[in-house]
Design a protein around this motif. Structure first.
Motif, PDB file in Angstrom:
ATOM      1  N   UNK A   1       0.836  -1.202   0.000  1.00 54.21           N
ATOM      2  CA  UNK A   1       0.000   0.000   0.000  1.00 54.21           C
ATOM      3  C   UNK A   1       0.870   1.252   0.000  1.00 54.21           C
ATOM      4  N   UNK A   2       2.197   1.058   0.039  1.00 52.63           N
ATOM      5  CA  UNK A   2       3.170   2.154   0.016  1.00 52.63           C
ATOM      6  C   UNK A   2       4.375   1.692  -0.800  1.00 52.63           C
ATOM      7  N   UNK A   3       4.918   2.614  -1.585  1.00 55.93           N
ATOM      8  CA  UNK A   3       6.164   2.314  -2.270  1.00 55.93           C
ATOM      9  C   UNK A   3       6.996   3.586  -2.420  1.00 55.93           C
ATOM     10  N   UNK A   4       8.296   3.439  -2.229  1.00 54.67           N
ATOM     11  CA  UNK A   4       9.242   4.534  -2.454  1.00 54.67           C
ATOM     12  C   UNK A   4      10.384   3.992  -3.305  1.00 54.67           C
ATOM     13  N   UNK A   5      10.817   4.804  -4.270  1.00 51.77           N
ATOM     14  CA  UNK A   5      11.884   4.397  -5.188  1.00 51.77           C
ATOM     15  C   UNK A   5      12.922   5.507  -5.308  1.00 51.77           C
ATOM     16  N   UNK A   6      14.158   5.099  -5.514  1.00 51.71           N
ATOM     17  CA  UNK A   6      15.210   6.027  -5.926  1.00 51.71           C
ATOM     18  C   UNK A   6      15.532   5.700  -7.375  1.00 51.71           C
ATOM     19  N   UNK A   7      15.354   6.669  -8.258  1.00 46.27           N
ATOM     20  CA  UNK A   7      15.493   6.438  -9.697  1.00 46.27           C
ATOM     21  C   UNK A   7      16.579   7.346 -10.283  1.00 46.27           C
ATOM     22  N   UNK A   8      17.169   6.884 -11.376  1.00 44.99           N
ATOM     23  CA  UNK A   8      18.137   7.682 -12.125  1.00 44.99           C
ATOM     24  C   UNK A   8      17.769   7.691 -13.599  1.00 44.99           C
ATOM     25  N   UNK A   9      18.078   8.802 -14.254  1.00 46.85           N
ATOM     26  CA  UNK A   9      17.873   8.924 -15.696  1.00 46.85           C
ATOM     27  C   UNK A   9      19.230   8.897 -16.394  1.00 46.85           C
ATOM     28  N   UNK A  10      19.338   8.032 -17.368  1.00 45.72           N
ATOM     29  CA  UNK A  10      20.570   7.931 -18.142  1.00 45.72           C
ATOM     30  C   UNK A  10      20.522   8.880 -19.327  1.00 45.72           C
ATOM     31  N   UNK A  11      20.674  10.156 -19.059  1.00 46.08           N
ATOM     32  CA  UNK A  11      20.763  11.118 -20.151  1.00 46.08           C
ATOM     33  C   UNK A  11      21.652  12.292 -19.720  1.00 46.08           C
ATOM     34  N   UNK A  12      21.920  13.167 -20.631  1.00 42.08           N
ATOM     35  CA  UNK A  12      22.873  14.259 -20.427  1.00 42.08           C
ATOM     36  C   UNK A  12      22.403  15.216 -19.339  1.00 42.08           C
ATOM     37  N   UNK A  13      21.119  15.565 -19.372  1.00 47.23           N
ATOM     38  CA  UNK A  13      20.605  16.592 -18.460  1.00 47.23           C
ATOM     39  C   UNK A  13      20.647  16.138 -17.003  1.00 47.23           C
ATOM     40  N   UNK A  14      20.357  14.852 -16.733  1.00 48.37           N
ATOM     41  CA  UNK A  14      20.120  14.427 -15.358  1.00 48.37           C
ATOM     42  C   UNK A  14      21.157  13.435 -14.831  1.00 48.37           C
ATOM     43  N   UNK A  15      22.257  13.235 -15.505  1.00 49.80           N
ATOM     44  CA  UNK A  15      23.258  12.262 -15.053  1.00 49.80           C
ATOM     45  C   UNK A  15      23.721  12.588 -13.631  1.00 49.80           C
ATOM     46  N   UNK A  16      23.548  11.644 -12.714  1.00 53.08           N
ATOM     47  CA  UNK A  16      24.002  11.815 -11.343  1.00 53.08           C
ATOM     48  C   UNK A  16      23.000  12.452 -10.401  1.00 53.08           C
TER      49      UNK A  16
END
Length: 483
Positions: A307-322
């Motif tokens: 009933x609850x979920x939390x995620x840590x996500x990353x985007x593999x692109x130039x703008x958001x790397x890291x």
């Protein structure tokens, strides 16, 4: 401050499931408010369609009852309600049989803009589409509105898209996500792309991390059967939070045009990295203060549905790397709160010394309960005694900034009128839906293969303690609803 009313062509809107809960709570009140705003041209009609046998007069009485309960202050004007109800009629129809289809077909005006709202379970989408096609109700000005869930996984989403595409062009299919109709969600794009102040800083060089929270105080009672087969990942993360992530992270489209916007959102989904198991927190609420537990609400004492979920996500692109994106959503939490917070990095060097403390700029887009935008800035604390720094908000509540008479339509009002106009900007495209499931499915299969059970958390808390640790391991804290 009244908004400018954009005219629409005369139209017919058929609501399949016209006696259902969604129709009563959202669709009919939204249409009534647009009628009161003068956005329902003379000759336009609203047709309720359901299995229940009743005549048009009985349906009008039913709608009056719905508006009395859910129509707000506008429904106190009985003359407006009566005028609105004059546009209503009803047909008893069998989605899986022949009853009522000839009657409905005979009511339609050739080539008029006609929208069919599927306010029914997804198991009836195929049957309705087949019968609309069979009875000659599909033409160039036909549109269908499809409510989530858009499938249960990638395979079912593909099957649903194939089925709909046999009877309709993609330009005729409107997959509705009411979160995208919220005023603040659309303002997110304006803040980003309409202000030179933000867009040059909207990247990994200046942004430390982004938090997206959609928290609810209600449990799942009354939706137990559906929710037990969906869980927070399928019910909220795969669609609502995914869309908020896309609008926050996407590249500027060439123009504010449906496919240009949706192309950029699709790129975000496809750039999402695989989520590692230690970046996933699942929870399930327990009983507290006389309120039932999740397992009691779904009548399954061994349930492993979250009933609850939390995620840590990353985007593999130039703008958001890291730059990480932290997403969380859940039921029976301590606050009803939906917001996006963009946390900027520290200044490269503090001239005020370590005693001044750590201060960061934060931009918060509040979606509910009160829509608005807040920018946190650092200033000197008033008074003598040295350079003491404090953080203060530059706050813009829409209700305060635009005045009490501001016309801020409900999300369903805006989205239904977009359907009538033929504007798909705020609706999900078939490839977007499938890309979202392609990212979601491996996460679900992973915890099923590992046999992971959700962590218990107290009802009306901030969720499992592990969700706080997800941030604290990185030296960060959740904003808003804190542990």
């Amino acid at each position: 401050m009244a908004s400018r009313i954009i005219p629409v062509d005369t139209f017919d809107l058929v609501v399949f499931g016209g006696t259902g809960d969604l129709a009563q709570r959202k669709i009919l009140p939204a249409l009534f408010k647009r009628f009161c705003a003068g956005q329902m041209p003379r000759g336009s009609r609203l047709i309720g369609a359901a299995r229940t046998t009743m005549d048009a007069a009985a349906y009008r009485d039913f709608v009056r009852g719905a508006l009395s309960e859910f129509g707000g202050e506008a429904a106190l004007d009985r003359s407006a309600v009566d005028a609105f109800c004059e546009k209503l009629t009803y047909v008893a129809i069998d989605a899986r049989g022949d009853q009522g289809w000839d009657t409905l077909s005979g009511m339609m005006v050739p080539d008029r803009v006609c929208a069919f709202y599927y306010s029914v379970g997804p198991g009836l989408f195929s049957d309705l589409s087949q019968r609309l096609h069979r009875h000659g109700l599909v033409h160039a000005n036909t549109r269908i509105v499809v409510e989530k869930p858009f499938g249960h996984d990638l395979d079912s989403a593909r099957a649903l898209n194939r089925e709909l595409s046999q009877h309709f062009e993609e330009s005729q299919i409107y997959r509705i996500d009411h979160y995208l109709g919220k005023e603040t969600v659309q303002n997110l794009m304006v803040v980003r792309f309409g202000n030179m102040l933000f867009e040059p800083l909207w990247n990994a060089q200046y942004i430390d991390h982004v938090q997206i929270t959609v928290a609810e105080t209600v449990g799942v009672r009354g939706r137990g059967e559906y929710y037990e087969n969906a869980g927070a990942m399928r019910d909220m993360m795969q669609n609502h939070l995914m869309q908020l992530l896309c609008l926050t992270a996407m590249e500027p489209p060439a123009m504010f045009e449906p496919d240009a916007v949706r192309d950029e959102k699709l790129k975000v989904i496809r750039a999402l990295d695989v989520v590692q198991p230690h970046h996933i927190v699942r929870g399930q609420y327990t009983a507290a203060d006389g309120h039932s537990s999740y397992r009691e609400d779904v009548d399954n004492p061994r349930s492993k549905t979250e009933s609850f979920i939390a995620l840590k996500c990353h985007l593999n692109n130039w703008r958001w790397a890291g730059t990480p994106f932290y997403l969380r959503t859940g039921k029976r939490l301590k606050e009803r709160d939906s917001e996006i917070t963009v946390v900027f990095k520290d200044t490269p060097h503090s001239i005020f010394g370590p005693e001044a403390g750590r201060h960061r700029n934060e931009l918060t887009i509040q979606l509910q309960p009160d829509e608005g935008i807040t920018l946190g800035v650092t200033i000197k604390e008033p008074g003598p005694g040295g350079m003491r720094l404090i953080d203060v908000p530059l706050d813009m509540s829409f209700a305060e900034a635009l005045g009490p008479d501001a016309d801020s339509p409900d999300a369903y009002e805006r989205l239904i009128m977009d359907v009538i106009r033929g504007n798909q900007t705020l609706f999900m495209r078939n490839d977007e839906v499938e890309a979202a499931w392609a990212w979601t499915d491996p996460i679900i299969r992973g915890w099923e293969a590992r046999g992971d059970a959700p962590k218990p958390y107290d009802s009306f808390s901030a969720g499992p303690d592990d969700a706080a640790m997800l941030m604290r391991r990185d030296g960060r804290e959740w904003r808003g609803m804190k542990h």
